[in-house]
Design a protein around this motif. Structure first.
Motif, PDB file in Angstrom:
ATOM      1  N   ASP A  34       0.846  -1.191   0.000  1.00 43.49           N
ATOM      2  CA  ASP A  34       0.000   0.000   0.000  1.00 43.49           C
ATOM      3  C   ASP A  34       0.878   1.236   0.000  1.00 43.49           C
ATOM      4  O   ASP A  34       1.872   1.303   0.728  1.00 43.49           O
ATOM      5  CB  ASP A  34      -0.928   0.008   1.219  1.00 43.49           C
ATOM      6  CG  ASP A  34      -2.111   0.946   1.044  1.00 43.49           C
ATOM      7  OD1 ASP A  34      -1.882   2.174   0.969  1.00 43.49           O
ATOM      8  OD2 ASP A  34      -3.256   0.473   0.996  1.00 43.49           O
ATOM      9  N   LYS A  35       0.510   2.210  -0.796  1.00 41.93           N
ATOM     10  CA  LYS A  35       1.271   3.452  -0.898  1.00 41.93           C
ATOM     11  C   LYS A  35       1.027   4.372   0.287  1.00 41.93           C
ATOM     12  O   LYS A  35       1.779   5.310   0.535  1.00 41.93           O
ATOM     13  CB  LYS A  35       0.892   4.167  -2.196  1.00 41.93           C
ATOM     14  CG  LYS A  35       1.795   5.315  -2.583  1.00 41.93           C
ATOM     15  CD  LYS A  35       1.376   5.894  -3.934  1.00 41.93           C
ATOM     16  CE  LYS A  35       2.250   7.067  -4.334  1.00 41.93           C
ATOM     17  NZ  LYS A  35       1.835   7.631  -5.643  1.00 41.93           N
ATOM     18  N   THR A  37      -1.544   6.523   0.741  1.00 44.34           N
ATOM     19  CA  THR A  37      -2.037   7.847   0.398  1.00 44.34           C
ATOM     20  C   THR A  37      -3.101   8.230   1.418  1.00 44.34           C
ATOM     21  O   THR A  37      -3.241   7.579   2.458  1.00 44.34           O
ATOM     22  CB  THR A  37      -2.626   7.838  -1.020  1.00 44.34           C
ATOM     23  OG1 THR A  37      -3.658   6.849  -1.099  1.00 44.34           O
ATOM     24  CG2 THR A  37      -1.553   7.537  -2.047  1.00 44.34           C
ATOM     25  N   TYR A  38      -3.895   9.262   1.139  1.00 42.45           N
ATOM     26  CA  TYR A  38      -4.841   9.766   2.138  1.00 42.45           C
ATOM     27  C   TYR A  38      -5.789   8.690   2.663  1.00 42.45           C
ATOM     28  O   TYR A  38      -6.189   8.725   3.827  1.00 42.45           O
ATOM     29  CB  TYR A  38      -5.666  10.922   1.543  1.00 42.45           C
ATOM     30  CG  TYR A  38      -6.638  10.493   0.477  1.00 42.45           C
ATOM     31  CD1 TYR A  38      -7.954  10.190   0.798  1.00 42.45           C
ATOM     32  CD2 TYR A  38      -6.241  10.380  -0.849  1.00 42.45           C
ATOM     33  CE1 TYR A  38      -8.844   9.778  -0.175  1.00 42.45           C
ATOM     34  CE2 TYR A  38      -7.122   9.976  -1.824  1.00 42.45           C
ATOM     35  CZ  TYR A  38      -8.427   9.683  -1.486  1.00 42.45           C
ATOM     36  OH  TYR A  38      -9.305   9.261  -2.444  1.00 42.45           O
ATOM     37  N   ARG A  58       5.317  -0.727   2.272  1.00 42.13           N
ATOM     38  CA  ARG A  58       4.840   0.545   1.723  1.00 42.13           C
ATOM     39  C   ARG A  58       5.442   0.736   0.341  1.00 42.13           C
ATOM     40  O   ARG A  58       6.666   0.692   0.160  1.00 42.13           O
ATOM     41  CB  ARG A  58       5.230   1.701   2.627  1.00 42.13           C
ATOM     42  CG  ARG A  58       4.685   3.040   2.140  1.00 42.13           C
ATOM     43  CD  ARG A  58       4.929   4.165   3.130  1.00 42.13           C
ATOM     44  NE  ARG A  58       4.282   5.393   2.691  1.00 42.13           N
ATOM     45  CZ  ARG A  58       4.264   6.522   3.397  1.00 42.13           C
ATOM     46  NH1 ARG A  58       4.874   6.556   4.578  1.00 42.13           N
ATOM     47  NH2 ARG A  58       3.642   7.580   2.928  1.00 42.13           N
ATOM     48  N   ASP A  60       4.335   1.645  -4.217  1.00 40.07           N
ATOM     49  CA  ASP A  60       3.423   1.992  -5.297  1.00 40.07           C
ATOM     50  C   ASP A  60       3.244   0.798  -6.226  1.00 40.07           C
ATOM     51  O   ASP A  60       4.230   0.127  -6.576  1.00 40.07           O
ATOM     52  CB  ASP A  60       4.007   3.178  -6.072  1.00 40.07           C
ATOM     53  CG  ASP A  60       3.014   3.829  -7.006  1.00 40.07           C
ATOM     54  OD1 ASP A  60       2.176   3.119  -7.579  1.00 40.07           O
ATOM     55  OD2 ASP A  60       3.086   5.063  -7.174  1.00 40.07           O
ATOM     56  N   GLU A  85      -7.546   4.940  -6.644  1.00 36.17           N
ATOM     57  CA  GLU A  85      -8.196   6.174  -6.219  1.00 36.17           C
ATOM     58  C   GLU A  85      -9.684   5.949  -6.456  1.00 36.17           C
ATOM     59  O   GLU A  85     -10.084   5.520  -7.540  1.00 36.17           O
ATOM     60  CB  GLU A  85      -7.701   7.359  -7.045  1.00 36.17           C
ATOM     61  CG  GLU A  85      -6.227   7.661  -6.888  1.00 36.17           C
ATOM     62  CD  GLU A  85      -5.933   8.472  -5.638  1.00 36.17           C
ATOM     63  OE1 GLU A  85      -6.882   8.859  -4.942  1.00 36.17           O
ATOM     64  OE2 GLU A  85      -4.750   8.710  -5.366  1.00 36.17           O
ATOM     65  N   ALA A  97      -4.647  12.295 -11.322  1.00 34.78           N
ATOM     66  CA  ALA A  97      -4.232  11.385 -10.255  1.00 34.78           C
ATOM     67  C   ALA A  97      -4.892  10.021 -10.414  1.00 34.78           C
ATOM     68  O   ALA A  97      -4.302   8.984 -10.087  1.00 34.78           O
ATOM     69  CB  ALA A  97      -4.573  11.982  -8.893  1.00 34.78           C
ATOM     70  N   THR A 101      -2.888   6.272 -10.991  1.00 36.38           N
ATOM     71  CA  THR A 101      -3.037   5.088 -10.132  1.00 36.38           C
ATOM     72  C   THR A 101      -3.867   4.006 -10.795  1.00 36.38           C
ATOM     73  O   THR A 101      -3.445   2.844 -10.884  1.00 36.38           O
ATOM     74  CB  THR A 101      -3.678   5.489  -8.795  1.00 36.38           C
ATOM     75  OG1 THR A 101      -2.823   6.404  -8.121  1.00 36.38           O
ATOM     76  CG2 THR A 101      -3.890   4.267  -7.917  1.00 36.38           C
ATOM     77  N   GLU A 343      -4.803  16.836   5.979  1.00 37.95           N
ATOM     78  CA  GLU A 343      -5.209  16.827   4.582  1.00 37.95           C
ATOM     79  C   GLU A 343      -6.706  16.576   4.429  1.00 37.95           C
ATOM     80  O   GLU A 343      -7.352  17.154   3.550  1.00 37.95           O
ATOM     81  CB  GLU A 343      -4.409  15.754   3.831  1.00 37.95           C
ATOM     82  CG  GLU A 343      -4.471  15.863   2.312  1.00 37.95           C
ATOM     83  CD  GLU A 343      -5.617  15.083   1.702  1.00 37.95           C
ATOM     84  OE1 GLU A 343      -5.877  15.277   0.498  1.00 37.95           O
ATOM     85  OE2 GLU A 343      -6.252  14.293   2.410  1.00 37.95           O
TER      86      GLU A 343
END
Length: 358
Positions: A34-35, A37-38, A58, A60, A85, A97, A101, A343
């Motif tokens: 898992d990257k 991200t938010y 961790r 991409d 996303e 984005a 992804t 964020e």
């Protein structure tokens, strides 16, 4: 190959539910990529942080060198791609984005997995599976009375998010037909349940209601979705992984069509029961706000194929699932509070502040 599954996006909402389910029942060892991200949250995997049968990495999905190294080291029998996303509103603000992804990332992953699969023995190639988790939004929108989406419904995506997922689905299909990679695609309806990032409708309404904030509902709240409890979805994915036919697509839904405003009122009723307030029912906080661009009116999923061919049915009713969901958020306030900093707050301001003023 080992009794191991590589799960991408496994720190997200649906992915973490799947990882925890596999490890709780010791069905397979899991490598989670898992990257972060938010929407990725290591707190969602806290129950397996000391589990020797689980490895977190961790990274991409577009990092081919990393993917190749993980595949070579752990030799998984399956790869399940949850990484994406997923939020329509974010895709409207930043479509690029979603291409990076959902399209480029998936293509890179397919290339790495194909190279790994080709190096396996004949029997191992026969057993291996690549399962791609997608959405019903690739099918477009329905009117009242129109039949639900089936696996043969033509794709007609209406948002940058659904367009990016449609493209990734097509690439997965192409890798099966062009190269023989044993792929599976699942298209699910709207998920809800524990550990969902609170920009989505249900957790947003829960967290706002508990904070005595307005409950913003797009338009008049008449848009219709088919709602699926996340644990039911994860069970269906396991069934498809075990018994699905390579090259096939399986729709997964909850047989539960409800309007957005019905969902919000149902949540308010559960909160009224579990955490009543002297200020009156939580429904007093509902505010109708300006609609988002291209808001699809209705989604509905026909699950006859997975039910008849693979024997899967959803277990939860909406009433039981929504109560479990609210109870989880009430019992896990630190998880919610950690997400709501930084964020996420900026995003809520970007997306909802102007709509509330409208």
């Amino acid at each position: 190959m080992n009794n191991c599954i590589l799960v991408t996006g496994g720190a997200g909402f649906i992915g973490s539910c799947f990882v925890l389910g596999l490890r709780n029942l010791r069905k397979a060892n899991v490598v989670t990529l898992d990257k972060l991200t938010y929407a990725g949250n290591l707190m969602s995997l806290r129950d397996v942080e000391d589990d020797p049968g689980h490895v977190f990495v961790r990274g991409d999905i577009g990092d081919l060198a990393l993917l190749g190294a993980l595949l070579a080291e752990h030799r998984p029998k399956a790869v399940i791609n949850f990484a994406a996303e997923t939020h329509v509103d974010r895709s409207i603000h930043d479509p690029a984005a979603f291409v990076r992804t959902n399209v480029d990332g998936t293509c890179g992953m397919l290339a790495a997995v194909l190279a790994y699969w080709r190096a396996l023995s004949q029997s191992e190639r026969h057993e291996f599976r690549f399962l791609h988790v997608s959405t019903d939004e690739v099918y477009g929108a329905l009117k009242l009375g129109e039949p639900a989406f089936t696996e043969s419904t033509s794709y007609a995506p209406n948002s940058p998010y659904s367009a990016s997922k449609a493209a990734s689905d097509h690439f997965v299909r192409a890798y099966h037909h062009s190269y023989g990679l044993p792929t599976l695609v699942t298209n699910c309806s709207n998920n809800y349940g524990p550990r969902q990032f609170p920009e989505k409708l249900i957790p947003l309404m829960i967290t706002n209601a508990l904070a005595e904030k307005p409950l913003p509902v797009y338009g008049q709240g008449r848009n219709i979705r088919d709602w699926l409890y996340v644990a039911d979805h994860c069970e269906a994915i396991e069934v498809v992984l075990e018994r699905g036919i390579p090259g096939q697509t399986y729709n997964i839904g909850g047989r539960c069509e409800k309007t957005n405003v019905e969902i919000v009122h149902a949540l308010c009723s559960v909160l009224d029961d579990l955490v009543p307030t002297s200020r009156g029912p939580y429904s007093r906080l509902i505010r109708f706000v300006s609609d988002r661009p291209g808001h699809d009116f209705r989604y509905a999923i026909n699950i006859s194929k997975i039910s008849i061919e693979l024997g899967w049915q959803p277990r939860e009713t909406f009433e039981s699932g929504i109560r479990k969901t609210v109870e989880w958020y009430l019992a896990n306030k630190p998880w919610v509070e950690a997400i709501q900093r930084g964020e996420y707050r900026s995003w809520i301001e970007t997306n909802y502040a102007s709509r509330m003023r409208d």
